[in-house]
Design a protein around this motif. Structure first.
Motif, PDB file in Angstrom:
ATOM      1  N   GLU A  69     139.176  26.810  41.831  1.00  0.00           N
ATOM      2  CA  GLU A  69     137.806  27.281  42.042  1.00  0.00           C
ATOM      3  C   GLU A  69     137.339  26.959  43.460  1.00  0.00           C
ATOM      4  OE1 GLU A  69     134.833  27.190  38.672  1.00  0.00           O
ATOM      5  OE2 GLU A  69     136.280  25.668  37.980  1.00  0.00           O
ATOM      6  N   ARG A  70     137.622  25.742  43.935  1.00  0.00           N
ATOM      7  CA  ARG A  70     137.235  25.357  45.297  1.00  0.00           C
ATOM      8  C   ARG A  70     138.000  26.189  46.327  1.00  0.00           C
ATOM      9  NH1 ARG A  70     138.070  20.397  43.141  1.00  0.00           N
ATOM     10  NH2 ARG A  70     139.743  19.922  44.620  1.00  0.00           N
ATOM     11  N   PHE A  71     139.270  26.469  46.048  1.00  0.00           N
ATOM     12  CA  PHE A  71     140.061  27.321  46.941  1.00  0.00           C
ATOM     13  C   PHE A  71     139.421  28.706  47.068  1.00  0.00           C
ATOM     14  CE2 PHE A  71     143.072  30.860  46.934  1.00  0.00           C
ATOM     15  CZ  PHE A  71     143.471  30.802  48.256  1.00  0.00           C
ATOM     16  N   PHE A  72     139.056  29.326  45.953  1.00  0.00           N
ATOM     17  CA  PHE A  72     138.446  30.657  46.014  1.00  0.00           C
ATOM     18  C   PHE A  72     137.133  30.623  46.789  1.00  0.00           C
ATOM     19  CE2 PHE A  72     141.323  31.759  42.436  1.00  0.00           C
ATOM     20  CZ  PHE A  72     141.872  32.920  42.976  1.00  0.00           C
ATOM     21  N   LEU A  73     136.370  29.544  46.659  1.00  0.00           N
ATOM     22  CA  LEU A  73     135.143  29.404  47.458  1.00  0.00           C
ATOM     23  C   LEU A  73     135.469  29.295  48.948  1.00  0.00           C
ATOM     24  CD1 LEU A  73     133.040  26.998  45.224  1.00  0.00           C
ATOM     25  CD2 LEU A  73     132.408  29.333  45.904  1.00  0.00           C
ATOM     26  N   ALA A  74     136.502  28.519  49.290  1.00  0.00           N
ATOM     27  CA  ALA A  74     136.904  28.371  50.691  1.00  0.00           C
ATOM     28  C   ALA A  74     137.405  29.695  51.259  1.00  0.00           C
ATOM     29  CB  ALA A  74     137.972  27.280  50.816  1.00  0.00           C
ATOM     30  N   MET A  75     138.154  30.446  50.472  1.00  0.00           N
ATOM     31  CA  MET A  75     138.625  31.770  50.910  1.00  0.00           C
ATOM     32  C   MET A  75     137.433  32.689  51.167  1.00  0.00           C
ATOM     33  SD  MET A  75     141.929  32.646  51.175  1.00  0.00           S
ATOM     34  CE  MET A  75     142.070  34.329  50.654  1.00  0.00           C
ATOM     35  N   SER A  76     136.467  32.639  50.272  1.00  0.00           N
ATOM     36  CA  SER A  76     135.273  33.479  50.406  1.00  0.00           C
ATOM     37  C   SER A  76     134.472  33.106  51.647  1.00  0.00           C
ATOM     38  CB  SER A  76     134.403  33.336  49.156  1.00  0.00           C
ATOM     39  OG  SER A  76     133.247  34.110  49.262  1.00  0.00           O
ATOM     40  N   ALA A  77     134.489  31.834  52.015  1.00  0.00           N
ATOM     41  CA  ALA A  77     133.798  31.400  53.233  1.00  0.00           C
ATOM     42  C   ALA A  77     134.506  31.910  54.480  1.00  0.00           C
ATOM     43  CB  ALA A  77     133.697  29.876  53.272  1.00  0.00           C
ATOM     44  N   ALA A  78     135.805  32.124  54.402  1.00  0.00           N
ATOM     45  CA  ALA A  78     136.581  32.578  55.560  1.00  0.00           C
ATOM     46  C   ALA A  78     136.608  34.093  55.706  1.00  0.00           C
ATOM     47  CB  ALA A  78     138.011  32.048  55.468  1.00  0.00           C
ATOM     48  N   TRP A  79     136.611  34.816  54.590  1.00  0.00           N
ATOM     49  CA  TRP A  79     136.798  36.273  54.623  1.00  0.00           C
ATOM     50  C   TRP A  79     135.663  36.990  53.900  1.00  0.00           C
ATOM     51  CZ3 TRP A  79     140.701  37.293  57.757  1.00  0.00           C
ATOM     52  CH2 TRP A  79     141.752  36.385  57.866  1.00  0.00           C
ATOM     53  N   THR A  80     135.129  38.053  54.509  1.00  0.00           N
ATOM     54  CA  THR A  80     134.165  38.890  53.791  1.00  0.00           C
ATOM     55  C   THR A  80     134.898  39.889  52.917  1.00  0.00           C
ATOM     56  OG1 THR A  80     134.025  40.476  55.607  1.00  0.00           O
ATOM     57  CG2 THR A  80     132.384  38.709  55.559  1.00  0.00           C
ATOM     58  N   GLU A  81     136.107  40.255  53.311  1.00  0.00           N
ATOM     59  CA  GLU A  81     136.959  41.148  52.533  1.00  0.00           C
ATOM     60  C   GLU A  81     138.369  40.576  52.549  1.00  0.00           C
ATOM     61  OE1 GLU A  81     136.789  45.222  53.944  1.00  0.00           O
ATOM     62  OE2 GLU A  81     134.792  44.831  54.743  1.00  0.00           O
ATOM     63  N   PHE A  82     139.045  40.687  51.426  1.00  0.00           N
ATOM     64  CA  PHE A  82     140.439  40.254  51.339  1.00  0.00           C
ATOM     65  C   PHE A  82     141.070  41.107  50.254  1.00  0.00           C
ATOM     66  CE2 PHE A  82     144.104  37.583  50.570  1.00  0.00           C
ATOM     67  CZ  PHE A  82     144.385  37.047  51.813  1.00  0.00           C
ATOM     68  N   GLU A  83     141.628  42.235  50.673  1.00  0.00           N
ATOM     69  CA  GLU A  83     142.162  43.206  49.723  1.00  0.00           C
ATOM     70  C   GLU A  83     143.677  43.148  49.673  1.00  0.00           C
ATOM     71  OE1 GLU A  83     140.720  47.058  50.804  1.00  0.00           O
ATOM     72  OE2 GLU A  83     138.633  46.428  50.699  1.00  0.00           O
ATOM     73  N   ILE A  84     144.182  43.092  48.463  1.00  0.00           N
ATOM     74  CA  ILE A  84     145.633  43.119  48.261  1.00  0.00           C
ATOM     75  C   ILE A  84     146.032  44.567  48.055  1.00  0.00           C
ATOM     76  CG2 ILE A  84     147.530  42.387  46.786  1.00  0.00           C
ATOM     77  CD1 ILE A  84     145.831  39.923  46.071  1.00  0.00           C
ATOM     78  N   GLY A  85     146.896  45.048  48.944  1.00  0.00           N
ATOM     79  CA  GLY A  85     147.398  46.418  48.841  1.00  0.00           C
ATOM     80  C   GLY A  85     148.711  46.432  48.084  1.00  0.00           C
ATOM     81  N   GLU A  86     149.667  47.128  48.635  1.00  0.00           N
ATOM     82  CA  GLU A  86     150.964  47.272  47.990  1.00  0.00           C
ATOM     83  C   GLU A  86     151.611  45.910  47.750  1.00  0.00           C
ATOM     84  OE1 GLU A  86     155.383  49.125  48.858  1.00  0.00           O
ATOM     85  OE2 GLU A  86     153.749  49.635  50.200  1.00  0.00           O
ATOM     86  N   GLN A  87     152.184  45.766  46.572  1.00  0.00           N
ATOM     87  CA  GLN A  87     152.890  44.543  46.230  1.00  0.00           C
ATOM     88  C   GLN A  87     154.296  44.887  45.777  1.00  0.00           C
ATOM     89  OE1 GLN A  87     149.975  42.799  43.396  1.00  0.00           O
ATOM     90  NE2 GLN A  87     150.138  41.051  44.758  1.00  0.00           N
ATOM     91  N   ARG A  88     155.242  44.052  46.198  1.00  0.00           N
ATOM     92  CA  ARG A  88     156.631  44.210  45.769  1.00  0.00           C
ATOM     93  C   ARG A  88     157.095  42.898  45.167  1.00  0.00           C
ATOM     94  NH1 ARG A  88     160.120  45.959  50.447  1.00  0.00           N
ATOM     95  NH2 ARG A  88     161.699  45.714  48.846  1.00  0.00           N
ATOM     96  N   PHE A  89     157.560  42.974  43.945  1.00  0.00           N
ATOM     97  CA  PHE A  89     158.142  41.822  43.273  1.00  0.00           C
ATOM     98  C   PHE A  89     159.615  41.826  43.653  1.00  0.00           C
ATOM     99  CE2 PHE A  89     154.321  42.793  41.117  1.00  0.00           C
ATOM    100  CZ  PHE A  89     153.845  41.607  40.585  1.00  0.00           C
ATOM    101  N   LEU A  90     160.030  40.842  44.441  1.00  0.00           N
ATOM    102  CA  LEU A  90     161.344  40.897  45.054  1.00  0.00           C
ATOM    103  C   LEU A  90     162.453  40.271  44.220  1.00  0.00           C
ATOM    104  CD1 LEU A  90     160.221  40.147  48.701  1.00  0.00           C
ATOM    105  CD2 LEU A  90     160.680  42.365  47.656  1.00  0.00           C
ATOM    106  N   VAL A  91     162.276  39.069  43.741  1.00  0.00           N
ATOM    107  CA  VAL A  91     163.319  38.425  42.953  1.00  0.00           C
ATOM    108  C   VAL A  91     162.702  37.497  41.933  1.00  0.00           C
ATOM    109  CG1 VAL A  91     165.054  38.465  44.800  1.00  0.00           C
ATOM    110  CG2 VAL A  91     163.592  36.476  44.546  1.00  0.00           C
ATOM    111  N   ALA A  92     163.490  37.177  40.948  1.00  0.00           N
ATOM    112  CA  ALA A  92     163.097  36.165  39.974  1.00  0.00           C
ATOM    113  C   ALA A  92     164.135  35.056  40.027  1.00  0.00           C
ATOM    114  CB  ALA A  92     163.022  36.766  38.570  1.00  0.00           C
ATOM    115  N   GLU A  93     163.799  33.931  39.446  1.00  0.00           N
ATOM    116  CA  GLU A  93     164.687  32.784  39.461  1.00  0.00           C
ATOM    117  C   GLU A  93     166.085  33.126  38.945  1.00  0.00           C
ATOM    118  OE1 GLU A  93     163.675  29.561  36.723  1.00  0.00           O
ATOM    119  OE2 GLU A  93     163.838  28.258  38.449  1.00  0.00           O
TER     120      GLU A  93
END
Length: 163
Positions: A69-93
């Motif tokens: 929760e504190r991390f998300f607040l800190a991220m929000s303090a740093a960025w007005t927008e933070f959008e995740i676009g394309e994602q690729r799942f590369l490998v699993a264990e």
């Protein structure tokens, strides 16, 4: 009051896909400081550990749900927008793609990000590569790797007077 599941089902990729969808709902509901972390809590183990690069404004190690929760607040303090676009799942264990029937493992995810820094208004696009460990259907540890932490930190830094 809504009853939250104690974990998610499916393989690591299913857990992450559900978590990213919950994160979108969390942000749409107002995000850090406004929306309830209960939207995300089912996807993170109570003792989850997130390791962020120390050079970032939200750097350090974040532990447990309160730390997240504190991390998300800190991220929000740093960025007005933070959008995740394309994602690729590369490998699993296990060397697969994270679609296994097991409820644990480690997945590597490459995400394209578009973000706008709150302090400077600068917009950046960059990739993040994350190793995410899942046990018992919940995220237990996250290691994000950024290509250029100096550029991100600079974009988030208040501009000095006279420069």
């Amino acid at each position: 009051m809504t009853t939250l599941p104690t974990s998610t089902s499916g393989g690591p990729r299913a857990v992450l896909t559900a978590m990213y969808a919950a994160e979108a709902r969390y942000l749409a509901a107002g995000g850090p400081g406004r929306a309830s972390f209960d939207l995300l809590a089912p996807y993170f183990a109570p003792d989850v550990v997130l390791h962020q690069a120390d050079a970032l404004p939200y750097g350090g190690t974040w532990r447990g749900h309160e730390g997240m929760e504190r991390f998300f607040l800190a991220m929000s303090a740093a960025w007005t927008e933070f959008e995740i676009g394309e994602q690729r799942f590369l490998v699993a264990e296990d060397g697969g793609d994270g679609d296994g029937d097991g409820d644990g493992g480690t997945v590597v995810v490459r995400s394209e990000i578009r973000a706008r820094a709150r302090a400077t208004g600068r917009e950046l696009t960059f990739p993040i590569l994350q190793t995410i460990t899942i046990a018992d259907g919940r995220i237990t540890e996250v290691w994000p790797f950024y290509w250029d932490t100096a550029a991100l930190a600079e974009a988030c830094r208040e501009e000095q007077a006279g420069q």
